[in-house]
Write a protein that holds these residues in place. Structure first.
Motif, PDB file in Angstrom:
ATOM      1  N   ARG A  56       0.798  -1.179   0.040  1.00  0.00           N
ATOM      2  CA  ARG A  56      -0.044  -0.047  -0.074  1.00  0.00           C
ATOM      3  C   ARG A  56       0.948   1.362   0.092  1.00  0.00           C
ATOM      4  O   ARG A  56       0.514   2.067  -0.642  1.00  0.00           O
ATOM      5  CB  ARG A  56      -1.050   0.194   1.200  1.00  0.00           C
ATOM      6  CG  ARG A  56      -2.150  -0.983   1.070  1.00  0.00           C
ATOM      7  CD  ARG A  56      -2.928  -0.973   2.144  1.00  0.00           C
ATOM      8  NE  ARG A  56      -3.632  -2.055   2.373  1.00  0.00           N
ATOM      9  CZ  ARG A  56      -3.557  -2.771   3.677  1.00  0.00           C
ATOM     10  NH1 ARG A  56      -2.742  -2.528   4.434  1.00  0.00           N
ATOM     11  NH2 ARG A  56      -4.327  -3.966   3.675  1.00  0.00           N
TER      12      ARG A  56
ATOM     13  N   PHE B 154       2.184   1.612  -3.278  1.00  0.00           N
ATOM     14  CA  PHE B 154       1.378   2.218  -4.387  1.00  0.00           C
ATOM     15  C   PHE B 154       0.971   3.947  -4.263  1.00  0.00           C
ATOM     16  O   PHE B 154       0.914   4.660  -5.107  1.00  0.00           O
ATOM     17  CB  PHE B 154      -0.093   1.605  -4.070  1.00  0.00           C
ATOM     18  CG  PHE B 154      -1.017   1.668  -5.088  1.00  0.00           C
ATOM     19  CD1 PHE B 154      -1.179   1.315  -6.310  1.00  0.00           C
ATOM     20  CD2 PHE B 154      -2.154   2.688  -4.917  1.00  0.00           C
ATOM     21  CE1 PHE B 154      -2.189   1.340  -7.453  1.00  0.00           C
ATOM     22  CE2 PHE B 154      -3.027   3.213  -5.900  1.00  0.00           C
ATOM     23  CZ  PHE B 154      -3.131   2.522  -7.171  1.00  0.00           C
ATOM     24  N   ALA B 155       1.064   4.161  -2.871  1.00  0.00           N
ATOM     25  CA  ALA B 155       0.840   5.475  -2.616  1.00  0.00           C
ATOM     26  C   ALA B 155       1.989   6.389  -2.823  1.00  0.00           C
ATOM     27  O   ALA B 155       1.710   7.398  -3.515  1.00  0.00           O
ATOM     28  CB  ALA B 155       0.483   5.839  -0.989  1.00  0.00           C
TER      29      ALA B 155
ATOM     30  N   SER C  51       4.141   5.814  -5.377  1.00  0.00           N
ATOM     31  CA  SER C  51       4.135   5.758  -6.902  1.00  0.00           C
ATOM     32  C   SER C  51       2.891   6.790  -7.243  1.00  0.00           C
ATOM     33  O   SER C  51       3.331   7.507  -8.280  1.00  0.00           O
ATOM     34  CB  SER C  51       3.545   4.303  -7.416  1.00  0.00           C
ATOM     35  OG  SER C  51       4.584   3.519  -7.046  1.00  0.00           O
ATOM     36  N   SER C  52       1.950   6.705  -6.710  1.00  0.00           N
ATOM     37  CA  SER C  52       0.964   7.805  -7.037  1.00  0.00           C
ATOM     38  C   SER C  52       1.523   9.200  -6.710  1.00  0.00           C
ATOM     39  O   SER C  52       1.320  10.243  -7.512  1.00  0.00           O
ATOM     40  CB  SER C  52      -0.350   7.555  -6.195  1.00  0.00           C
ATOM     41  OG  SER C  52      -0.878   6.487  -6.303  1.00  0.00           O
ATOM     42  N   PHE C  53       2.259   9.455  -5.574  1.00  0.00           N
ATOM     43  CA  PHE C  53       2.748  10.727  -5.264  1.00  0.00           C
ATOM     44  C   PHE C  53       4.000  11.030  -6.406  1.00  0.00           C
ATOM     45  O   PHE C  53       3.893  12.217  -6.678  1.00  0.00           O
ATOM     46  CB  PHE C  53       3.294  10.733  -4.029  1.00  0.00           C
ATOM     47  CG  PHE C  53       2.606  10.691  -2.810  1.00  0.00           C
ATOM     48  CD1 PHE C  53       1.210  11.204  -2.668  1.00  0.00           C
ATOM     49  CD2 PHE C  53       2.862   9.909  -1.811  1.00  0.00           C
ATOM     50  CE1 PHE C  53       0.378  11.326  -1.623  1.00  0.00           C
ATOM     51  CE2 PHE C  53       2.294  10.047  -0.425  1.00  0.00           C
ATOM     52  CZ  PHE C  53       0.943  10.623  -0.591  1.00  0.00           C
TER      53      PHE C  53
ATOM     54  N   LEU D   5       3.703  10.042  -9.488  1.00  0.00           N
ATOM     55  CA  LEU D   5       3.114  10.453 -10.841  1.00  0.00           C
ATOM     56  C   LEU D   5       2.103  11.923 -10.508  1.00  0.00           C
ATOM     57  O   LEU D   5       2.288  12.668 -11.579  1.00  0.00           O
ATOM     58  CB  LEU D   5       2.149   9.257 -10.964  1.00  0.00           C
ATOM     59  CG  LEU D   5       2.671   8.036 -11.540  1.00  0.00           C
ATOM     60  CD1 LEU D   5       1.689   7.122 -11.678  1.00  0.00           C
ATOM     61  CD2 LEU D   5       3.276   8.208 -12.906  1.00  0.00           C
ATOM     62  N   LEU D   6       1.728  12.000  -9.268  1.00  0.00           N
ATOM     63  CA  LEU D   6       1.075  13.516  -9.530  1.00  0.00           C
ATOM     64  C   LEU D   6       2.342  14.483  -9.400  1.00  0.00           C
ATOM     65  O   LEU D   6       1.836  15.588  -9.953  1.00  0.00           O
ATOM     66  CB  LEU D   6       0.497  13.470  -7.926  1.00  0.00           C
ATOM     67  CG  LEU D   6      -0.596  12.773  -7.833  1.00  0.00           C
ATOM     68  CD1 LEU D   6      -1.340  12.605  -6.447  1.00  0.00           C
ATOM     69  CD2 LEU D   6      -1.874  13.254  -8.623  1.00  0.00           C
TER      70      LEU D   6
ATOM     71  N   GLY E 185       7.640  14.856  -5.573  1.00  0.00           N
ATOM     72  CA  GLY E 185       7.090  13.419  -5.724  1.00  0.00           C
ATOM     73  C   GLY E 185       7.879  12.193  -5.576  1.00  0.00           C
ATOM     74  O   GLY E 185       7.415  11.152  -4.987  1.00  0.00           O
TER      75      GLY E 185
ATOM     76  N   GLY F 257       7.795   9.540  -2.748  1.00  0.00           N
ATOM     77  CA  GLY F 257       7.470   8.122  -3.256  1.00  0.00           C
ATOM     78  C   GLY F 257       8.407   7.050  -2.556  1.00  0.00           C
ATOM     79  O   GLY F 257       8.110   5.982  -2.173  1.00  0.00           O
TER      80      GLY F 257
ATOM     81  N   TYR G 266       2.535  -1.356  -9.698  1.00  0.00           N
ATOM     82  CA  TYR G 266       1.672  -0.163  -9.762  1.00  0.00           C
ATOM     83  C   TYR G 266       0.449  -0.694 -10.995  1.00  0.00           C
ATOM     84  O   TYR G 266      -0.826  -0.664 -10.506  1.00  0.00           O
ATOM     85  CB  TYR G 266       2.301   0.975 -10.051  1.00  0.00           C
ATOM     86  CG  TYR G 266       1.214   2.177  -9.858  1.00  0.00           C
ATOM     87  CD1 TYR G 266       0.987   2.699  -8.615  1.00  0.00           C
ATOM     88  CD2 TYR G 266       0.600   2.907 -11.076  1.00  0.00           C
ATOM     89  CE1 TYR G 266       0.239   3.788  -8.357  1.00  0.00           C
ATOM     90  CE2 TYR G 266      -0.239   3.869 -10.798  1.00  0.00           C
ATOM     91  CZ  TYR G 266      -0.438   4.416  -9.524  1.00  0.00           C
ATOM     92  OH  TYR G 266      -1.275   5.511  -9.407  1.00  0.00           O
TER      93      TYR G 266
ATOM     94  N   LEU H 219      -3.674  -1.791 -10.431  1.00  0.00           N
ATOM     95  CA  LEU H 219      -4.443  -1.148 -11.218  1.00  0.00           C
ATOM     96  C   LEU H 219      -5.418  -1.861 -12.078  1.00  0.00           C
ATOM     97  O   LEU H 219      -6.619  -1.990 -12.227  1.00  0.00           O
ATOM     98  CB  LEU H 219      -4.074   0.146 -12.060  1.00  0.00           C
ATOM     99  CG  LEU H 219      -3.571   1.292 -11.257  1.00  0.00           C
ATOM    100  CD1 LEU H 219      -3.050   2.190 -12.366  1.00  0.00           C
ATOM    101  CD2 LEU H 219      -4.629   1.968 -10.224  1.00  0.00           C
TER     102      LEU H 219
END
Length: 138
Positions: free
Chosen positions: A51, A54-55, A57-59, A61-62, A79, A83, A116, A120
């Motif tokens: 988790r 995943f968070a 990697s999201s940071f 990408l953002l 980011g 990450g 990631y 998804l």
């Protein structure tokens, strides 16, 4: 022995070697990339670690998206830092292992985004490993 006989004997003598080489190449089950990904997934069995990855990697990408929008490298750097912080907390406190990125930074970076994508697409679970479909050998 004539030249034709010499060529036939060389060809015949070389044939098993070629066949063995060809069979050895065919026997390879998975490419090296898949073997590293299997190793990578072994290092990510803990659900809290997954988790956090995943968070993280999201940071990342953002941060990338905001950097493109603002034309500034700062959000991307933030980011990436966020990450890796998430991922390393997951490894040190939950998985209790060293991040693969310490020894294999590029392969780990690529595998993290592969993981990631698998999350998804529903191939990897963030709740229970029994729902994982990304690996055939458990």
């Amino acid at each position: 022995m004539s030249q034709i006989d010499t060529q036939n004997s060389i060809t015949t003598a070389d044939a098993p070697t070629r066949a063995n080489t060809k069979n050895d190449l065919i026997k390879t089950d998975k490419p090296a990339k898949q073997n590293f990904y299997d190793f990578y997934l072994e290092e990510h069995q803990n659900m809290a670690c997954r988790r956090l990855h995943f968070a993280g990697s999201s940071f990342g990408l953002l941060g990338l998206a905001k950097s493109v929008k603002t034309r500034s490298p700062k959000p991307l750097l933030k980011g990436i830092a966020a990450g890796y912080a998430c991922a390393w907390v997951g490894h040190f406190f939950f998985e209790k292992n060293k991040p693969a990125s310490f020894k294999f930074p590029l392969k780990s970076f690529a595998s993290d985004f592969r993981m990631y994508g698998d999350v998804l697409r529903g191939h990897l679970s963030l709740t229970d490993r029994k729902y994982d479909k990304a690996r055939k050998s458990h």
